[in-house]
Design a protein around this motif. Sequence first.
Motif, PDB file in Angstrom:
ATOM      1  N   ASN A  81       0.373   6.818  14.660  1.00  0.00           N
ATOM      2  CA  ASN A  81       0.756   5.464  15.041  1.00  0.00           C
ATOM      3  C   ASN A  81      -0.537   4.679  15.253  1.00  0.00           C
ATOM      4  O   ASN A  81      -1.621   5.157  14.904  1.00  0.00           O
ATOM      5  CB  ASN A  81       1.654   5.460  16.280  1.00  0.00           C
ATOM      6  N   ALA A  82      -0.434   3.494  15.820  1.00  0.00           N
ATOM      7  CA  ALA A  82      -1.608   2.634  15.946  1.00  0.00           C
ATOM      8  C   ALA A  82      -2.663   3.204  16.887  1.00  0.00           C
ATOM      9  O   ALA A  82      -3.835   2.801  16.828  1.00  0.00           O
ATOM     10  CB  ALA A  82      -1.190   1.246  16.416  1.00  0.00           C
ATOM     11  N   GLN A  83      -2.266   4.139  17.747  1.00  0.00           N
ATOM     12  CA  GLN A  83      -3.211   4.679  18.725  1.00  0.00           C
ATOM     13  C   GLN A  83      -3.781   6.046  18.362  1.00  0.00           C
ATOM     14  O   GLN A  83      -4.937   6.343  18.670  1.00  0.00           O
ATOM     15  CB  GLN A  83      -2.541   4.804  20.112  1.00  0.00           C
ATOM     16  N   GLU A  84      -2.981   6.893  17.688  1.00  0.00           N
ATOM     17  CA  GLU A  84      -3.423   8.272  17.494  1.00  0.00           C
ATOM     18  C   GLU A  84      -2.860   8.899  16.225  1.00  0.00           C
ATOM     19  O   GLU A  84      -1.844   8.438  15.678  1.00  0.00           O
ATOM     20  CB  GLU A  84      -3.009   9.133  18.697  1.00  0.00           C
ATOM     21  N   ALA A  85      -3.522   9.944  15.766  1.00  0.00           N
ATOM     22  CA  ALA A  85      -3.046  10.751  14.627  1.00  0.00           C
ATOM     23  C   ALA A  85      -2.802  12.166  15.130  1.00  0.00           C
ATOM     24  O   ALA A  85      -3.678  12.759  15.770  1.00  0.00           O
ATOM     25  CB  ALA A  85      -4.083  10.746  13.506  1.00  0.00           C
ATOM     26  N   GLN A  86      -1.620  12.674  14.861  1.00  0.00           N
ATOM     27  CA  GLN A  86      -1.286  14.054  15.220  1.00  0.00           C
ATOM     28  C   GLN A  86      -1.616  14.951  14.039  1.00  0.00           C
ATOM     29  O   GLN A  86      -1.077  14.771  12.947  1.00  0.00           O
ATOM     30  CB  GLN A  86       0.204  14.174  15.571  1.00  0.00           C
ATOM     31  N   MET A  87      -2.518  15.915  14.244  1.00  0.00           N
ATOM     32  CA  MET A  87      -2.939  16.796  13.166  1.00  0.00           C
ATOM     33  C   MET A  87      -2.095  18.060  13.147  1.00  0.00           C
ATOM     34  O   MET A  87      -1.481  18.443  14.160  1.00  0.00           O
ATOM     35  CB  MET A  87      -4.420  17.140  13.314  1.00  0.00           C
ATOM     36  N   ASP A  88      -2.059  18.738  12.000  1.00  0.00           N
ATOM     37  CA  ASP A  88      -1.186  19.910  11.867  1.00  0.00           C
ATOM     38  C   ASP A  88      -1.734  21.149  12.571  1.00  0.00           C
ATOM     39  O   ASP A  88      -1.082  22.197  12.570  1.00  0.00           O
ATOM     40  CB  ASP A  88      -0.877  20.220  10.400  1.00  0.00           C
ATOM     41  N   ASN A  89      -2.915  21.052  13.178  1.00  0.00           N
ATOM     42  CA  ASN A  89      -3.424  22.165  13.987  1.00  0.00           C
ATOM     43  C   ASN A  89      -3.089  21.977  15.469  1.00  0.00           C
ATOM     44  O   ASN A  89      -3.566  22.714  16.321  1.00  0.00           O
ATOM     45  CB  ASN A  89      -4.931  22.327  13.812  1.00  0.00           C
ATOM     46  N   GLY A  90      -2.276  20.951  15.765  1.00  0.00           N
ATOM     47  CA  GLY A  90      -1.844  20.701  17.131  1.00  0.00           C
ATOM     48  C   GLY A  90      -2.721  19.727  17.902  1.00  0.00           C
ATOM     49  O   GLY A  90      -2.375  19.339  19.018  1.00  0.00           O
ATOM     50  N   GLN A  91      -3.846  19.310  17.329  1.00  0.00           N
ATOM     51  CA  GLN A  91      -4.746  18.399  18.023  1.00  0.00           C
ATOM     52  C   GLN A  91      -4.426  16.944  17.713  1.00  0.00           C
ATOM     53  O   GLN A  91      -3.874  16.627  16.653  1.00  0.00           O
ATOM     54  CB  GLN A  91      -6.197  18.712  17.656  1.00  0.00           C
TER      55      GLN A  91
END
Length: 242
Positions: free
Chosen positions: A208-218
């Motif tokens: 979203n506009a604030q963050e990216a969720q990565m597939d390693n959980g971070q």
Amino acid sequence: MYQIAICDSEKTESDRVERILRSEQSPLAENAFLLKRFTNTGDLLQETGTENWKPDIILMDINVPEQMGVETVRELHRMGNRGKVILFASSAEHALTAFEVEVASYLIKPVSERALFKAIHKILEDKRDDRHQYILLKVDSHIRKFALNDIVYCEAQGKRQCIHMTDGAEVRQNLTMAKIYEMCCACQELVKVGASYIIHLGHIESMNAQEAQMDNGQKIYLPRGTYPFLRDKYLDYHRGKK
């Protein structure tokens, strides 16, 4: 040698898929491979967590017991496994969700020999291409080779850069961010986001506009004003894969 996993609770279907893979017409006919079969996702995940079993190709029923196939794919990503997944299903109901988690193919049962051969052939071709995409880095006085597609993201930490890998490793370098980005130019999926990050588009689960969720959980908290750029790159990346 390729490692291949079949995960399906239906023995007749697993038998049939294995016969196709071992046939003389199979794209795998000229390649040595080790095949293991599982009847539930728990056993698959447990075995994949061991040091000696890192499947290159996983053929899995989307409704296999213990956990939906899509959730199992997410868990494999969190574990750092980058094996290509082919999902089997009785309908196209979950196809959109499946491709959101980066499956290689989504095939409708009963799986035809032609469709399975095409999916396997594409995976093997991609793997041959991937072998040419590496970065050489100095780690503990040794030069080590890292696959570019195994880089989840790189972040600036003061005067050093930290490269986060799919297996959970954190590789710290005294190189500048600009130099690391230059070394990664062979991988178009790696994009520079602001002055502090290089992010692999293929490892983004959501954003979203604030963050990216990565597939390693971070999670990556996006620098101010970078979301439109990253969003457009992410959408172009997925459109280009269709």
